[in-house]
Design a protein around this motif. Structure first.
Motif, PDB file in Angstrom:
ATOM      1  N   ARG A 161       0.201   5.115  12.631  1.00 45.95           N
ATOM      2  CA  ARG A 161      -0.037   6.553  12.502  1.00 45.95           C
ATOM      3  C   ARG A 161      -1.446   6.864  12.984  1.00 45.95           C
ATOM      4  O   ARG A 161      -2.425   6.463  12.364  1.00 45.95           O
ATOM      5  N   ASP A 162      -1.518   7.579  14.104  1.00 47.48           N
ATOM      6  CA  ASP A 162      -2.799   7.888  14.742  1.00 47.48           C
ATOM      7  C   ASP A 162      -3.435   9.094  14.068  1.00 47.48           C
ATOM      8  O   ASP A 162      -2.966  10.218  14.204  1.00 47.48           O
ATOM      9  N   ARG A 163      -4.493   8.866  13.320  1.00 50.00           N
ATOM     10  CA  ARG A 163      -5.235   9.927  12.633  1.00 50.00           C
ATOM     11  C   ARG A 163      -6.709   9.875  13.007  1.00 50.00           C
ATOM     12  O   ARG A 163      -7.581  10.212  12.206  1.00 50.00           O
ATOM     13  N   GLY A 164      -6.984   9.463  14.232  1.00 51.37           N
ATOM     14  CA  GLY A 164      -8.382   9.370  14.649  1.00 51.37           C
ATOM     15  C   GLY A 164      -9.084   8.275  13.896  1.00 51.37           C
ATOM     16  O   GLY A 164      -8.605   7.131  13.836  1.00 51.37           O
ATOM     17  N   PRO A 165     -10.245   8.573  13.283  1.00 52.38           N
ATOM     18  CA  PRO A 165     -10.977   7.537  12.536  1.00 52.38           C
ATOM     19  C   PRO A 165     -10.264   7.096  11.267  1.00 52.38           C
ATOM     20  O   PRO A 165     -10.664   6.114  10.650  1.00 52.38           O
ATOM     21  N   HIS A 166      -9.206   7.831  10.867  1.00 54.05           N
ATOM     22  CA  HIS A 166      -8.471   7.494   9.642  1.00 54.05           C
ATOM     23  C   HIS A 166      -7.087   6.951   9.967  1.00 54.05           C
ATOM     24  O   HIS A 166      -6.170   7.038   9.143  1.00 54.05           O
ATOM     25  N   SER A 167      -6.908   6.398  11.165  1.00 58.64           N
ATOM     26  CA  SER A 167      -5.615   5.857  11.569  1.00 58.64           C
ATOM     27  C   SER A 167      -5.245   4.674  10.675  1.00 58.64           C
ATOM     28  O   SER A 167      -6.104   3.878  10.279  1.00 58.64           O
ATOM     29  N   VAL A 168      -3.946   4.543  10.374  1.00 61.27           N
ATOM     30  CA  VAL A 168      -3.465   3.496   9.472  1.00 61.27           C
ATOM     31  C   VAL A 168      -2.192   2.887  10.043  1.00 61.27           C
ATOM     32  O   VAL A 168      -1.548   3.445  10.948  1.00 61.27           O
ATOM     33  N   TYR A 169      -1.860   1.703   9.500  1.00 57.55           N
ATOM     34  CA  TYR A 169      -0.575   1.056   9.764  1.00 57.55           C
ATOM     35  C   TYR A 169       0.277   1.148   8.491  1.00 57.55           C
ATOM     36  O   TYR A 169      -0.209   0.888   7.387  1.00 57.55           O
ATOM     37  N   VAL A 170       1.574   1.508   8.657  1.00 57.82           N
ATOM     38  CA  VAL A 170       2.495   1.703   7.532  1.00 57.82           C
ATOM     39  C   VAL A 170       3.684   0.770   7.724  1.00 57.82           C
ATOM     40  O   VAL A 170       4.162   0.565   8.861  1.00 57.82           O
ATOM     41  N   HIS A 171       4.157   0.203   6.631  1.00 53.55           N
ATOM     42  CA  HIS A 171       5.341  -0.662   6.689  1.00 53.55           C
ATOM     43  C   HIS A 171       6.575   0.185   6.964  1.00 53.55           C
ATOM     44  O   HIS A 171       6.675   1.325   6.473  1.00 53.55           O
ATOM     45  N   PRO A 172       7.522  -0.327   7.719  1.00 49.62           N
ATOM     46  CA  PRO A 172       8.737   0.480   8.023  1.00 49.62           C
ATOM     47  C   PRO A 172       9.497   0.928   6.779  1.00 49.62           C
ATOM     48  O   PRO A 172      10.173   1.969   6.809  1.00 49.62           O
ATOM     49  N   ASP A 173       9.393   0.161   5.675  1.00 49.38           N
ATOM     50  CA  ASP A 173      10.105   0.567   4.460  1.00 49.38           C
ATOM     51  C   ASP A 173       9.577   1.874   3.899  1.00 49.38           C
ATOM     52  O   ASP A 173      10.281   2.566   3.140  1.00 49.38           O
ATOM     53  N   HIS A 174       8.323   2.236   4.240  1.00 48.94           N
ATOM     54  CA  HIS A 174       7.728   3.470   3.713  1.00 48.94           C
ATOM     55  C   HIS A 174       7.533   4.518   4.795  1.00 48.94           C
ATOM     56  O   HIS A 174       6.845   5.519   4.565  1.00 48.94           O
TER      57      HIS A 174
ATOM     58  N   ALA B  38       0.815  -1.215   0.000  1.00 45.69           N
ATOM     59  CA  ALA B  38       0.000   0.000   0.000  1.00 45.69           C
ATOM     60  C   ALA B  38       0.845   1.260   0.000  1.00 45.69           C
ATOM     61  O   ALA B  38       0.307   2.361  -0.189  1.00 45.69           O
ATOM     62  N   GLY B  39       2.143   1.134   0.255  1.00 46.38           N
ATOM     63  CA  GLY B  39       3.023   2.288   0.193  1.00 46.38           C
ATOM     64  C   GLY B  39       2.921   3.177   1.418  1.00 46.38           C
ATOM     65  O   GLY B  39       2.551   2.740   2.518  1.00 46.38           O
ATOM     66  N   ALA B  40       3.239   4.465   1.218  1.00 46.95           N
ATOM     67  CA  ALA B  40       3.287   5.413   2.335  1.00 46.95           C
ATOM     68  C   ALA B  40       1.905   5.744   2.885  1.00 46.95           C
ATOM     69  O   ALA B  40       1.796   6.250   4.009  1.00 46.95           O
ATOM     70  N   GLU B  41       0.849   5.476   2.120  1.00 47.76           N
ATOM     71  CA  GLU B  41      -0.497   5.759   2.603  1.00 47.76           C
ATOM     72  C   GLU B  41      -0.923   4.789   3.702  1.00 47.76           C
ATOM     73  O   GLU B  41      -1.778   5.104   4.533  1.00 47.76           O
ATOM     74  N   GLY B  42      -0.365   3.571   3.698  1.00 48.52           N
ATOM     75  CA  GLY B  42      -0.713   2.594   4.720  1.00 48.52           C
ATOM     76  C   GLY B  42      -2.111   2.016   4.503  1.00 48.52           C
ATOM     77  O   GLY B  42      -2.779   2.285   3.495  1.00 48.52           O
ATOM     78  N   MET B  43      -2.551   1.228   5.454  1.00 45.93           N
ATOM     79  CA  MET B  43      -3.864   0.584   5.382  1.00 45.93           C
ATOM     80  C   MET B  43      -4.556   0.682   6.730  1.00 45.93           C
ATOM     81  O   MET B  43      -3.922   0.564   7.786  1.00 45.93           O
ATOM     82  N   LYS B  44      -5.886   0.864   6.674  1.00 46.99           N
ATOM     83  CA  LYS B  44      -6.689   0.854   7.899  1.00 46.99           C
ATOM     84  C   LYS B  44      -6.845  -0.583   8.401  1.00 46.99           C
ATOM     85  O   LYS B  44      -6.845  -1.528   7.616  1.00 46.99           O
ATOM     86  N   PRO B  45      -7.031  -0.758   9.705  1.00 47.95           N
ATOM     87  CA  PRO B  45      -7.235  -2.123  10.228  1.00 47.95           C
ATOM     88  C   PRO B  45      -8.443  -2.811   9.618  1.00 47.95           C
ATOM     89  O   PRO B  45      -8.420  -4.031   9.408  1.00 47.95           O
ATOM     90  N   ALA B  46      -9.495  -2.054   9.342  1.00 47.49           N
ATOM     91  CA  ALA B  46     -10.684  -2.670   8.762  1.00 47.49           C
ATOM     92  C   ALA B  46     -10.395  -3.243   7.382  1.00 47.49           C
ATOM     93  O   ALA B  46     -10.885  -4.323   7.022  1.00 47.49           O
ATOM     94  N   VAL B  47      -9.573  -2.521   6.561  1.00 58.46           N
ATOM     95  CA  VAL B  47      -9.224  -3.007   5.227  1.00 58.46           C
ATOM     96  C   VAL B  47      -8.360  -4.251   5.331  1.00 58.46           C
ATOM     97  O   VAL B  47      -8.515  -5.215   4.571  1.00 58.46           O
ATOM     98  N   VAL B  48      -7.437  -4.250   6.306  1.00 57.36           N
ATOM     99  CA  VAL B  48      -6.590  -5.424   6.511  1.00 57.36           C
ATOM    100  C   VAL B  48      -7.454  -6.626   6.893  1.00 57.36           C
ATOM    101  O   VAL B  48      -7.240  -7.747   6.420  1.00 57.36           O
ATOM    102  N   ALA B  49      -8.459  -6.406   7.763  1.00 57.38           N
ATOM    103  CA  ALA B  49      -9.335  -7.496   8.177  1.00 57.38           C
ATOM    104  C   ALA B  49     -10.086  -8.086   6.992  1.00 57.38           C
ATOM    105  O   ALA B  49     -10.231  -9.312   6.876  1.00 57.38           O
TER     106      ALA B  49
END
Length: 691
Positions: free
Chosen positions: A677-690, A640-651
């Motif tokens: 990355r804590d963005r409230g309702p838009h919080s995401v997880y990002v890979h360390p490479d990005h 997903a790159g630098a944008e990361g993914m939400k937990p719901a999308v990962v699920a």
């Protein structure tokens, strides 16, 4: 037998009836004439008639005094006897058949009749006045007591709530367990909430016994308040289910227990579902039996029960109607119309309910048009179906794949079949956010019961009865006691009756003839699953505890043993658009990255394979940290790159529950495998490479 016309004509005399003013005067006049004529003809001494009259006057005076009649009545009766005796004495001496004797007798009779009529009216008025005096005395006493209560509570409300009210009425409850105060709120926009929020303080200030409350509710208008004050704790005593098993109707309400004023409280479930919350030991199982007892007595309800705990909630209502061979006893019907104790049987039941609802929507359009309603007219001919699901709220929140399938169908029944007369009663073990978080439950289950039994943990009453004030768990520390609220009755204390196994057998027997049968239109689409629900092979588990349940041997003849999901022969479900997109996304990831193989694909040989069952949960562990799907999730987040993914999308990507995915991703972030990355309702997880 025909009557003889000759004997049925003419006036009918009632010789047993008493005399009135007219007939009494006529009887006295004719009697005096007869005695005078007989006495004159036989030479009777005239003084004898006078002596008899004097004795009659004395006797009637004595009886009148005993009956506490007025002096006017006593004087009239004594005078009538003396005047009649005097005329009889004179007539015997001078001759009774002269015009002077007959005329004076007629005048005397008319006078006696008029006097009797006047004294009768006087006695009636005197009696009515005595009754009125007694009633006024009672009213004065009650009024004095009510005025004392009113003054006491006006002062108490002012002291505790800082609100000055004017009491309009105080009504004592017929049960003697308390009273209701009808009060007018002061001007200035004061509402009943100002008093309701101080219910606990009011009860303490009034020194009410434990278990007694002083609750405020809406009055006849928004400027009035009703305060129910309980003075006797009726919840402390155990009351058995009423032994009157008469017919009930879904339209007239079904009793589920009694309030603190000892009056029955009924629920109206034609359009609404119900929710019963109660931890272990609070009396929830007994409450389920009370609910089933009410449904068994209705003439327009069929009860279906889902209890995946070996069907324990419905078994006592089925066994009295089955013989040792599993056949229905002649003249008996089970107390519940269908019992499901396994996942497979529950699916059959819910599928049948959905099919019935869809069929009724089409088949009964003309009937609803004739009744000019958009609700199916429920009756004994077209009964309502009530599905009682023990611990059904937990099914709706379960992450197990089987339970998710059941939950989907339960919610579909709740959402779609209200108008067609299919409703549910769900139970839950606790009043927590995870159990009551489903919007469908909160919206549709308007009849709610919360049994506390004194339990505090997991009993958040504000979640069961939002907006209700003054409800505390310690107010209902007794088994079977708690709080109940319906659209017709605000949430307040109540207690369920105690129902014993022998009563259940009696109810099943006594109400067997009351229960309806499923209408032919609905039965036609319910199919063999419904028609053969009491087949001996499907009820064998009810009679022999060592016999495998239908969960081990299915209708397709699959072998018994462990009921593993990997062994189930399930037909492929129709793929939705969202599932198709998720599948394409996973295929793109698999094509670009090395991901874990799906079940059924060959895996490379591991150097060390753990001994025992090769369950999917054990595959690919090899000492790795985290679940077996975590590498797939890490690769998806990396792609997903630098944008990361939400937990719901990962699920959705790994096809796992959101809560378990969040926990695994959080643990991976703590190990440094991901960046959060804590963005409230838009919080995401990002890979360390990005990062």
């Amino acid at each position: 037998m025909p009557t003889n016309p000759a004997t049925s004509t003419g006036p009918v005399w009632d010789w047993s009836a008493g005399h009135g003013p007219v007939t009494g005067a006529m009887s006295a006049a004719t009697g005096a004439l007869a005695i005078a004529t007989t006495g004159a003809a036989t030479g009777m001494p005239p003084a004898w008639a006078l002596a008899v009259g004097a004795a009659g006057a004395i006797g009637h005076t004595a009886t009148s005094l005993r009956d506490r009649l007025s002096a006017r009545t006593i004087g009239m009766r004594a005078a009538s006897w003396l005047l009649g005796a005097g005329w009889t004495t004179w007539a015997i001496a001078t001759g009774p058949l002269t015009w002077a004797a007959l005329g004076s007798l007629a005048t005397l009779g008319v006078g006696i009749g008029a006097a009797a009529r006047a004294t009768l009216i006087h006695e009636e008025a005197r009696e009515l006045e005595a009754i009125a005096v007694a009633e006024r005395q009672v009213a004065r006493e009650l009024s004095a007591e009510r005025r004392a209560i009113a003054a006491e509570w006006v002062d108490r409300i002012q002291r505790v709530c800082h609100v000055t009210v004017r009491v309009l009425a105080v009504e004592q409850w017929p049960t003697g367990s308390g009273f209701t105060i009808d009060a007018e709120l002061p001007p200035g926009g004061t509402t009943y909430d100002r008093i309701a929020q101080h219910a606990t303080q009011l009860a303490a200030d009034a020194r009410l016994p434990h278990g007694c409350t002083a609750t405020a509710s809406q009055g006849i208008d928004q400027g009035r308040v009703l305060i129910d004050v309980t003075t006797v704790n009726v919840l402390a005593e155990e009351r058995t289910y009423p032994d009157q098993y008469g017919p009930l109707s879904i339209h007239a309400g079904i009793p589920w227990g009694y309030r603190t004023n000892a009056q029955e409280i009924c629920v109206y479930l034609r359009e609404q579902c119900a929710l019963v919350v109660g931890p272990t030991g609070s009396g929830k199982t007994n409450m389920v039996h009370v609910i089933l007892a009410g449904f068994a007595r209705t003439t327009d309800v069929l009860t279906w029960v889902i209890d995946l705990n070996a069907g324990s909630a419905g078994l006592p209502w089925v066994r009295p109607a089955l013989d040792d061979n599993g056949q229905i006893v002649d003249g008996m019907t089970p107390g519940v119309d269908w019992l499901a104790s396994t996942y497979e049987e529950a699916l059959l039941m819910l599928d049948a309910a959905l099919a019935i609802g869809r069929q009724r929507k089409v088949a009964y359009q003309d009937l609803m048009a004739q009744a000019n309603t958009d609700l199916l007219p429920i009756s004994a001919r077209i009964p309502q179906i009530e599905i009682v699901i023990d611990e059904g709220a937990e099914i709706l929140t379960s992450t197990d794949r089987q339970m998710k399938e059941l939950a989907k169908k339960i919610l579909e029944v709740i959402r779609m079949l209200r108008a067609m007369g299919v409703r549910t009663v769900l139970t839950a073990l606790g009043a927590t956010g995870s159990v009551l978080g489903n919007l469908m439950i909160r919206r549709e289950a308007k009849a709610r019961v919360c049994l506390t039994g004194g339990e505090v943990e997991g009993m958040d009453l504000s979640k069961v009865f939002p907006g209700a004030r003054g409800l505390r768990v310690d107010q209902a520390p007794y088994k079977g006691a708690g709080f109940m609220g319906t659209p017709e009755s605000a949430a307040a204390l109540f207690k369920a009756w105690r129902i014993l196994p022998n009563q259940i057998r009696d109810i099943v027997t006594a109400t067997s003839a009351l229960r309806p049968t499923l209408d032919a239109t609905s039965a036609s689409v319910a199919g063999d699953a419904y028609a053969n629900r009491w087949a001996p092979e499907r009820t064998a588990w009810m009679r022999d505890p060592h016999r495998p349940t239908p969960a081990a041997v299915t209708e397709q003849g699959r072998p018994g043993g462990l009921n593993l999901s990997a062994l189930r022969e399930q037909p492929p479900a129709a793929e939705s658009e969202a599932d198709a997109l998720a599948r394409q996304f996973r295929e793109q990831i698999d094509a670009k990255f090395a991901t874990a193989p799906e079940r059924g694909q060959e895996e490379p040989e591991r150097e060390e394979r753990p001994a025992g069952l090769n369950l999917s949960a054990l595959r690919g562990s090899d000492g790795r940290t985290g679940p077996d799907w975590l590498p797939t999730a890490l690769e998806a987040i990396k792609s997903a790159g630098a944008e990361g993914m939400k937990p719901a999308v990962v699920a959705d990507t790994v096809n796992r529950g959101r809560e378990s995915v969040r926990k695994a991703l959080k643990a991976a972030a703590e190990r440094g495998e991901l960046i959060y990355r804590d963005r409230g309702p838009h919080s995401v997880y990002v890979h360390p490479d990005h990062a």
